[in-house]
Design an enzyme around this catalytic site. Structure first.
Site, PDB file in Angstrom:
ATOM      1  CG  ASP A  31     -34.303  -7.609 -16.295  1.00  0.00           C
ATOM      2  OD1 ASP A  31     -33.511  -8.276 -15.605  1.00  0.00           O
ATOM      3  OD2 ASP A  31     -34.587  -7.891 -17.483  1.00  0.00           O
ATOM      4  CD  GLU A 151     -22.917 -14.237  -7.146  1.00  0.00           C
ATOM      5  OE1 GLU A 151     -23.239 -14.915  -6.149  1.00  0.00           O
ATOM      6  OE2 GLU A 151     -22.689 -14.730  -8.261  1.00  0.00           O
ATOM      7  CG  LEU A 250     -14.643 -33.159   1.005  1.00  0.00           C
ATOM      8  CD1 LEU A 250     -13.942 -33.707   2.235  1.00  0.00           C
ATOM      9  CD2 LEU A 250     -13.708 -33.278  -0.214  1.00  0.00           C
ATOM     10  CB  CYS A 260     -21.426 -20.573 -10.810  1.00  0.00           C
ATOM     11  SG  CYS A 260     -22.901 -19.570 -10.624  1.00  0.00           S
TER      12      CYS A 260
END
Ligand code: UGA
Length: 430
Positions: A31, A151, A250, A260
């Site tokens: 990183d 992913e 649901l 996301c």
């Protein structure tokens, strides 16, 4: 066992690195952030992700997982390099690929002659081929191949989802690359879908847009249930027994959020617009979602109208869903922000992210106890479905509140119990 490099130590990269080490591979996870790498070397994961600290510690102790600063370290001597970098939204729903491209530029010259570079970040259709072009232009050996391997990890459940996925999707142009990549997952029981890079990228976007669509669908049905006197929970139960429908995704709520679904639906619409194709279901999904957040604000404001002017609102839960500490695009935070903008006093409690949320919203009063948040409040808004909220002492909450009104955006509480305790209770779609 194979030597694998992972570039990016966020929740996807750290999970992939720790899980590959758990599967027996030697993994270098790199990183740019020296602080993050220092913490990870001590086994400190820094995000709330069940099972991940255990796997990181296991990898460090076995020596199969090492953390390094700088993308190059993940490419030196490794057979595969997974790019797990942020792909944030740019203007108009476009996706900013600069981190991905910069990493490709950095690793190109040090890649092994037959390395496979794998795009794991959610990146728009065409991104894998773009990485290929960057690598070619920046001196990567000609034998290097490139693949997409999206992913499907849910935050808070990422280790479980990585080790027991529903499917593994591989997009590449050469069959040998697909075979080699599949081999990395031996020990992971899941069907493998091998396709071209564009289709693999599309699987990810279409899946997230479909999941988002289910949430918006049930939210729209919930709103209709409110209007006609039906209970959406029974409706979802009755629908879910049909195997063609299923019962996951649901649950009505304040709308989908997180890092996301909102970003990926916007990106898919952008991809479609660029391709000159209409995508009405996804447009409707996004529109319903925006409206759902507004509806919650309207319900809270209407309850406040029934209370003495200036009464505060108690908000329970600020993260985008339970069992995560992630505040990104959180409907809860968005709703709180909208109330603050209208001059409402909000006192919020969150089991894990209260202090950080207080830092993000200067006007927000954050308490360290759920009861303190309710002291003198005229509305309690339950915004995140933390299980522990269910088991609090609601007789005490009723006594603390100036007016006992609850807007339960997650249908977490039991309406008859709440009404028996004197609350005016409103759930979603019931
Ligand atoms: C989502 C997908 O579920 C993962 O498969 C995917 O890999 C991930 O995005 C990603 O692209 O990286 P995540 O963002 O962790 O995972 O969260 P979800 O559990 O999918 O929930 C998304 C939002 O929908 C949350 O705000 C949640 O509260 C809401 N939701 C979900 C509902 O309101 N109702 C539901 O029935 C389900």
């Amino acid at each position: 066992m194979t030597r694998i490099g992972v570039v990016g130590a966020g929740y996807v990269g750290t999970t992939a690195a720790a899980c590959f080490a758990h599967l027996g591979h030697d993994v270098v996870c790199a990183d740019v952030s020296e602080d993050r790498i220092r913490e990870l070397r001590k086994g400190e994961v820094g995000i709330l992700e069940r099972s991940l600290p255990v796997l990181v510690t296991e990898g460090l102790e076995s020596g199969r997982l090492v953390f390094e600063v700088g993308a190059r370290r993940a490419a030196e001597g490794t057979a595969f390099v997974f790019l797990c970098l942020p792909t944030p939204s740019a203007d108009g729903g476009a996706v900013d690929l600069s981190a991905l491209e910069a990493a490709a530029r950095e690793i190109g010259p040090v890649l092994e002659p037959d390395a496979v570079v794998v795009v794991k970040s959610t990146a728009p259709v065409g991104a894998t081929r773009r990485v290929r072009r960057v690598l070619d232009a920046d001196g990567a050996p000609p034998g290097v191949s490139v693949a997409s391997n999206p992913e499907f990890l849910r935050e808070g459940n990422s280790v479980e989802d990585f080790l027991h996925p529903d499917r593994i999707v591989i997009g590449c142009d050469e069959p040998e690359t697909a075979v080699r990549l599949t081999g990395l997952y031996s020990g992971v029981p899941a069907p493998v879908v091998v396709t071209d890079p564009a289709s693999a990228e599309m699987v990810k976007y279409a899946s997230n847009a479909y999941l988002a669509g289910r949430v918006s669908f049930i939210n729209a049905v919930a709103n209709l249930c409110e209007a006609v006197g039906a209970d959406v929970r029974d409706v979802a139960l009755g629908m879910g027994y049909d195997p063609r429908i299923g019962s996951d995704f649901l649950h009505p709520g304040p709308g989908f959020g997180g890092s996301c679904l909102p970003k990926d639906t916007a990106a898919l619409l952008h991809i479609a617009a660029e391709a000159g194709v209409d995508l009405p279901p996804v447009e409707a999904t996004v529109a319903v979602n925006t409206r759902q957040r507004e509806r919650v604000v309207e319900k809270i404001l209407a309850a406040l109208d029934r209370a003495p002017p200036g009464s505060p609102v108690a908000a329970w839960g600020l993260t985008f869903k339970a069992n995560t500490d992630d505040l990104r695009d959180s409907p809860a935070l968005d709703i709180v922000r909208a109330l603050l903008a209208r001059g409402v006093t909000v006192r919020a409690f969150d089991p894990v992210a209260g202090e950080r949320a207080g830092g993000l919203e200067p006007g927000l009063d954050v308490t360290v106890d759920p009861y303190d948040a309710c002291d003198g409040a005229a509305v309690l808004a339950v915004l995140t479905e933390w299980e522990q909220f269910r088991w609090l002492d609601f007789a005490r909450v009723a006594e603390l509140m100036a007016v006992p009104q609850v807007v339960d955006t997650r249908n977490l509480l039991d309406p008859p119990t709440m009404r028996r305790l004197g609350f005016d209770y409103q759930g979603v779609g019931r």
